[in-house]
Design a protein around this motif. Sequence first.
Motif, short mmCIF file in Angstrom:
data_model
loop_
_atom_site.label_atom_id
_atom_site.label_comp_id
_atom_site.label_asym_id
_atom_site.label_seq_id
_atom_site.Cartn_x
_atom_site.Cartn_y
_atom_site.Cartn_z
N HIS A 86 0.95 -1.08 -0.18
CA HIS A 86 -0.13 -0.07 0.02
C HIS A 86 0.76 1.10 0.03
O HIS A 86 0.63 2.22 -0.68
CB HIS A 86 -0.86 0.07 1.36
CG HIS A 86 -2.03 -0.97 1.22
ND1 HIS A 86 -2.62 -1.46 2.22
CD2 HIS A 86 -2.59 -1.38 0.06
CE1 HIS A 86 -3.76 -2.19 1.77
NE2 HIS A 86 -3.64 -1.99 0.37
N ARG A 219 -7.60 -0.44 7.63
CA ARG A 219 -7.15 -1.48 7.19
C ARG A 219 -7.40 -2.48 8.50
O ARG A 219 -6.95 -2.28 9.41
CB ARG A 219 -5.91 -1.68 6.74
CG ARG A 219 -5.66 -0.60 5.78
CD ARG A 219 -4.22 -0.65 5.09
NE ARG A 219 -3.18 -0.45 6.09
CZ ARG A 219 -1.87 -0.68 5.76
NH1 ARG A 219 -1.45 -1.11 4.80
NH2 ARG A 219 -0.78 -0.18 7.05
N PHE A 248 -8.22 2.80 1.28
CA PHE A 248 -7.29 1.59 1.39
C PHE A 248 -7.83 0.64 2.44
O PHE A 248 -8.13 1.17 3.58
CB PHE A 248 -5.84 2.16 1.83
CG PHE A 248 -5.00 2.60 0.78
CD1 PHE A 248 -4.02 2.02 0.11
CD2 PHE A 248 -5.40 3.83 0.47
CE1 PHE A 248 -3.43 2.31 -1.01
CE2 PHE A 248 -4.62 4.55 -0.64
CZ PHE A 248 -3.60 3.84 -1.42
N VAL A 269 -7.48 -1.76 -2.69
CA VAL A 269 -7.70 -0.20 -2.75
C VAL A 269 -8.77 0.26 -3.93
O VAL A 269 -8.91 -0.39 -4.94
CB VAL A 269 -6.27 0.33 -3.42
CG1 VAL A 269 -6.24 1.51 -3.63
CG2 VAL A 269 -5.07 -0.08 -2.56
#
Length: 273
Positions: A86, A219, A248, A269
């Motif tokens: 990421h 996340r 994300f 994403v």
Amino acid sequence: MFPYTITDKEFRQLAAYIKANFGIYLKEEKKVLLVGRLSPVLQQLQIDTFSDYYDYLLSDKSGEALTTLINKISTNHTFFMREAGHFHFLKEKVFPTLLPSLPKKDLRIWSAGCSTGEEPYTLAMLIDEYLNHEKKLWDRKILATDISENALSIAKTGIYNKQAVASLPKNWRLTYLIQHNNEEFEVIDDIKREIVFRRFNLMRPVFPFKKKFHIIFCRNVMIYFDHQTKLALIDKFYHWLEPKGYLFMGHSESIDKEYQKFHYIIPSVYQKE
């Protein structure tokens, strides 16, 4: 009474309370985990049963009982450069296209569920390296929120052990950390100042922000939510992203294909249309 046991009714009662207040969905197999984490609390309060503990939660008006509960049941496992792809994607794909499109040089990022702070500090280091000498021209804001006071207290100190910082690139460790001894490293003040830490419950019906974000990191948080709770939160993230902003998620998380608002970019994403 110790060790404690929990009946099916008591578990359903507590699980429903936890879901209503924090969005966390506890399946039946989490019964042992719940008992293990909450038994010391009952013992300290000299409460004999989980039914009595539930009554205590409902009667407490100070908010302390609720805070203790979430501190005990929340999982705060994270580390620097977690899911490093990421951060590489941000540097190589997102920043080169997003930053030139921000004429006011105002970059707003939200780390939702920041745990003990490694994620927002990693983001701040990445931005510092990327902007380099132009950094002073930018208004940079990283909001880092979590529901756990315990996790946030660690995050605010910015002090981590040797193992925690080992995954950072060597030049970052030398540039952005102060080594206090062989085992302790502290994030430098310049990086600390990039981040605002706040306690925040993602289950709030209305988010109180003044401006929308260009990037949201959330996340490995929604894995604890059921489907409807997850969809409702994704809707809120969509609302609070600027057009063309990025969401994300964790590598084990995804948005259902029938949810048409976000545009899939790469696994985990998404971009607001």
